[in-house]
Motif scaffolding. Structure first.
Motif, PDB file in Angstrom:
ATOM      1  N   LEU A   1     -49.300  55.281  39.368  1.00 27.73           N
ATOM      2  CA  LEU A   1     -48.268  56.174  39.449  1.00 27.73           C
ATOM      3  C   LEU A   1     -47.049  55.413  38.981  1.00 27.73           C
ATOM      4  CD1 LEU A   1     -46.907  59.029  40.172  1.00 27.73           C
ATOM      5  CD2 LEU A   1     -46.874  58.128  42.345  1.00 27.73           C
ATOM      6  N   CYS A   2     -46.167  56.096  38.038  1.00 31.75           N
ATOM      7  CA  CYS A   2     -44.798  55.494  37.920  1.00 31.75           C
ATOM      8  C   CYS A   2     -43.920  56.408  38.079  1.00 31.75           C
ATOM      9  CB  CYS A   2     -44.778  55.488  36.379  1.00 31.75           C
ATOM     10  SG  CYS A   2     -43.191  54.491  35.715  1.00 31.75           S
ATOM     11  N   SER A   3     -43.027  56.049  39.387  1.00 35.62           N
ATOM     12  CA  SER A   3     -42.169  56.915  40.424  1.00 35.62           C
ATOM     13  C   SER A   3     -41.090  56.248  40.816  1.00 35.62           C
ATOM     14  CB  SER A   3     -43.143  57.541  41.382  1.00 35.62           C
ATOM     15  OG  SER A   3     -42.286  58.377  42.079  1.00 35.62           O
ATOM     16  N   PRO A   4     -39.870  56.633  40.009  1.00 38.85           N
ATOM     17  CA  PRO A   4     -39.446  57.371  38.886  1.00 38.85           C
ATOM     18  C   PRO A   4     -40.314  56.996  37.603  1.00 38.85           C
ATOM     19  CG  PRO A   4     -37.636  56.956  40.239  1.00 38.85           C
ATOM     20  CD  PRO A   4     -38.657  55.903  40.724  1.00 38.85           C
ATOM     21  N   HIS A   5     -40.062  57.765  36.758  1.00 41.15           N
ATOM     22  CA  HIS A   5     -41.047  57.672  35.719  1.00 41.15           C
ATOM     23  C   HIS A   5     -40.239  56.823  34.469  1.00 41.15           C
ATOM     24  CE1 HIS A   5     -43.653  58.331  32.210  1.00 41.15           C
ATOM     25  NE2 HIS A   5     -44.565  58.513  33.105  1.00 41.15           N
ATOM     26  N   ASN A   6     -40.911  55.992  34.045  1.00 41.99           N
ATOM     27  CA  ASN A   6     -40.355  54.982  32.530  1.00 41.99           C
ATOM     28  C   ASN A   6     -41.361  55.524  31.668  1.00 41.99           C
ATOM     29  OD1 ASN A   6     -39.523  53.236  31.110  1.00 41.99           O
ATOM     30  ND2 ASN A   6     -40.290  51.640  32.412  1.00 41.99           N
ATOM     31  N   PRO A   7     -40.908  55.909  30.544  1.00 39.39           N
ATOM     32  CA  PRO A   7     -39.513  56.191  30.022  1.00 39.39           C
ATOM     33  C   PRO A   7     -39.072  57.563  30.309  1.00 39.39           C
ATOM     34  CG  PRO A   7     -41.096  56.486  28.157  1.00 39.39           C
ATOM     35  CD  PRO A   7     -42.016  56.155  29.559  1.00 39.39           C
ATOM     36  N   ALA A   8     -39.619  58.613  30.975  1.00 38.20           N
ATOM     37  CA  ALA A   8     -39.336  59.866  30.888  1.00 38.20           C
ATOM     38  C   ALA A   8     -37.985  60.371  31.794  1.00 38.20           C
ATOM     39  CB  ALA A   8     -40.400  60.742  31.476  1.00 38.20           C
ATOM     40  N   GLY A   9     -37.924  59.185  32.842  1.00 37.71           N
ATOM     41  CA  GLY A   9     -36.810  59.299  33.525  1.00 37.71           C
ATOM     42  C   GLY A   9     -36.691  60.367  34.687  1.00 37.71           C
ATOM     43  N   ARG A  10     -38.090  60.923  35.086  1.00 43.37           N
ATOM     44  CA  ARG A  10     -38.292  61.944  36.036  1.00 43.37           C
ATOM     45  C   ARG A  10     -38.150  61.379  37.585  1.00 43.37           C
ATOM     46  NH1 ARG A  10     -40.577  66.434  36.425  1.00 43.37           N
ATOM     47  NH2 ARG A  10     -39.523  66.607  38.357  1.00 43.37           N
ATOM     48  N   VAL A  11     -37.695  61.937  38.381  1.00 42.93           N
ATOM     49  CA  VAL A  11     -37.667  61.723  39.739  1.00 42.93           C
ATOM     50  C   VAL A  11     -38.519  62.748  40.006  1.00 42.93           C
ATOM     51  CG1 VAL A  11     -36.388  61.889  42.041  1.00 42.93           C
ATOM     52  CG2 VAL A  11     -35.317  60.830  40.022  1.00 42.93           C
ATOM     53  N   TRP A  12     -39.770  62.510  40.589  1.00 47.85           N
ATOM     54  CA  TRP A  12     -40.832  63.439  41.077  1.00 47.85           C
ATOM     55  C   TRP A  12     -40.451  64.384  42.250  1.00 47.85           C
ATOM     56  CZ3 TRP A  12     -43.071  64.232  36.683  1.00 47.85           C
ATOM     57  CH2 TRP A  12     -43.506  63.027  36.033  1.00 47.85           C
TER      58      TRP A  12
END
Length: 401
Positions: free
Chosen positions: A167-178
């Motif tokens: 899991l990428c959290s926050p997401h790189n490269p989308a920049g999402r904070v889940w």
């Protein structure tokens, strides 16, 4: 003057980002907006702690002091209301090392591991490079925002019997904070299908909007999650090679520790990391304010000069994901245009496992002056291409600018 507008020497002889850029991108006079480190001086308490350690004059084999793990645990409690014991922490040289170790620790050759592209490239390498099967659960775009595709994820967990999800959290490269609802739904699937989670939360301190929730803090997830953090992105200490795994479950912690093997810490890294986690908060808050300004500036600038670009405004990180497919260029053509005409180095979408064709990632963690220059170069170069990929009548002039 804002401290983050201060000019510092960036073209150090060993700087991958600045001194290595022309060689790596095969261009000339390139402005680097690529690799994910900052162009800002590290916090003063960090510099002072490292200077004190240097002044001691001895660089012996080094132990990991209990005070370091206490500082990290204190940080997690203060920032995320996530109480963990110092004994729940493991030291490593980097999060990529931890990703690879998690694949070794929690899967066997031939097992399936899930990643959610577009995502930081080493996620894929950590799986395929160690004889595991890569299962892609691509993010989907809804209402201009990247989201997890839970229907696809459940189908693939059922079909493949995947043992591990990166899991990428926050997401790189989308920049999402889940959001909590998203993480709860993911957690429910992992529990239902017996999946362990290795959560890269290296960008968790760089929250621009929203609130970061460690997935391990959710009910039922501590016993199936290892979490990776580091001071590297937060405090611009990437070159010190220091990271930590949080594993409150003893079985997971022992397994990961064994997979990591022998580690010999650097005394300067230890001094810098402990000072950052104890005294770096004021610097971080000021940095976040500056980064928010850069995000707003970049989004507005690109909306005005490149209205056909799709800009995903990040909720976290200092990375801007931009979709340029409207210009009709292949990834190779886009890369050549940016290097040869714009003279800017950015991360191409092909570096993010999959789902990145026609996109670029721009590093915003630089002085506003550098950022404006880089964006103007990109805008001028793409201004010579009409949407659909046809050169405009002023293409030659724009290319020479």
């Amino acid at each position: 003057m804002n401290r983050f507008d201060k000019k510092v020497e960036l073209r150090l002889p060993d700087s991958l980002k600045w001194s290595g850029v022309n060689r790596l991108f095969k261009g000339e006079d390139l402005l680097p907006l690529w690799v994910a480190d900052m162009d800002f001086e590290a916090p003063a308490p960090v510099l002072e702690a490292i200077r004190r350690r240097v002044d001691a004059g001895l660089f012996t084999y080094t132990e990991l002091p209990p005070s370091l793990f206490e500082a990290v645990a204190g940080w997690l409690d203060r920032r995320f209301n996530w109480p963990v014991a110092p004994s729940d922490l493991l030291f490593a040289s980097g999060v990529v090392t931890l990703l690879k170790a998690s694949v070794l620790a929690f899967t066997q050759p031939g097992d399936s591991v899930v990643v959610q592209p577009p995502v930081y490239g080493p996620f894929g390498d950590a799986v395929t490079g160690q004889g595991r099967e890569l299962v892609l659960n691509p993010l989907k775009i809804e209402q201009g925002k990247y989201k997890m595709d839970f229907d696809d994820l459940e189908a693939k967990l059922r079909l493949t019997g995947a043992k591990l999800l990166l899991l990428c959290s926050p997401h790189n490269p989308a920049g999402r904070v889940w959001e909590e609802a998203e993480l709860n739904r993911l957690a429910a699937l992992c529990q239902a299908y017996g999946v362990t989670v290795a959560s890269d939360e290296i960008h968790s301190d760089l929250i621009l909007s929203g609130q970061h929730i460690p997935i391990a803090s959710l009910p039922g997830m501590a016993e199936r999650t290892v979490t990776f953090i580091a001071p590297s992105k937060t405090f611009n200490l990437a070159g010190l090679h220091t990271s930590f795994a949080v594993a409150t479950d003893e079985t997971l912690r022992i397994g990961l520790d064994q997979a990591l093997g022998y580690r010999s810490p650097n005394p300067l890294s230890i001094a810098g990391a402990e000072a950052a986690y104890r005294e770096g908060e004021e610097w971080l808050e000021a940095c976040l304010a500056y980064l928010r300004g850069n995000v707003s500036f970049a989004a507005d600038y690109l909306a005005e000069l490149l209205p056909d670009a799709v800009v995903y405004v990040p909720e976290a990180t200092y990375l801007l994901w931009v979709d340029l497919r409207a210009y009709g260029l292949s990834q190779e053509e886009l890369g050549r245009l940016l290097v040869q005409e714009a003279r800017v180095a950015v991360s191409g979408g092909g570096a993010f496992v999959s789902e990145g064709e026609g996109r670029i990632r721009i590093n915003l963690a630089t002085r506003r002056e550098n950022l404006e220059e880089g964006l103007s170069r990109i805008a001028r170069a793409l201004g010579s291409v009409q949407p659909g990929g046809e050169a405009g009548i002023d293409g030659a002039e724009a290319g020479e600018a």
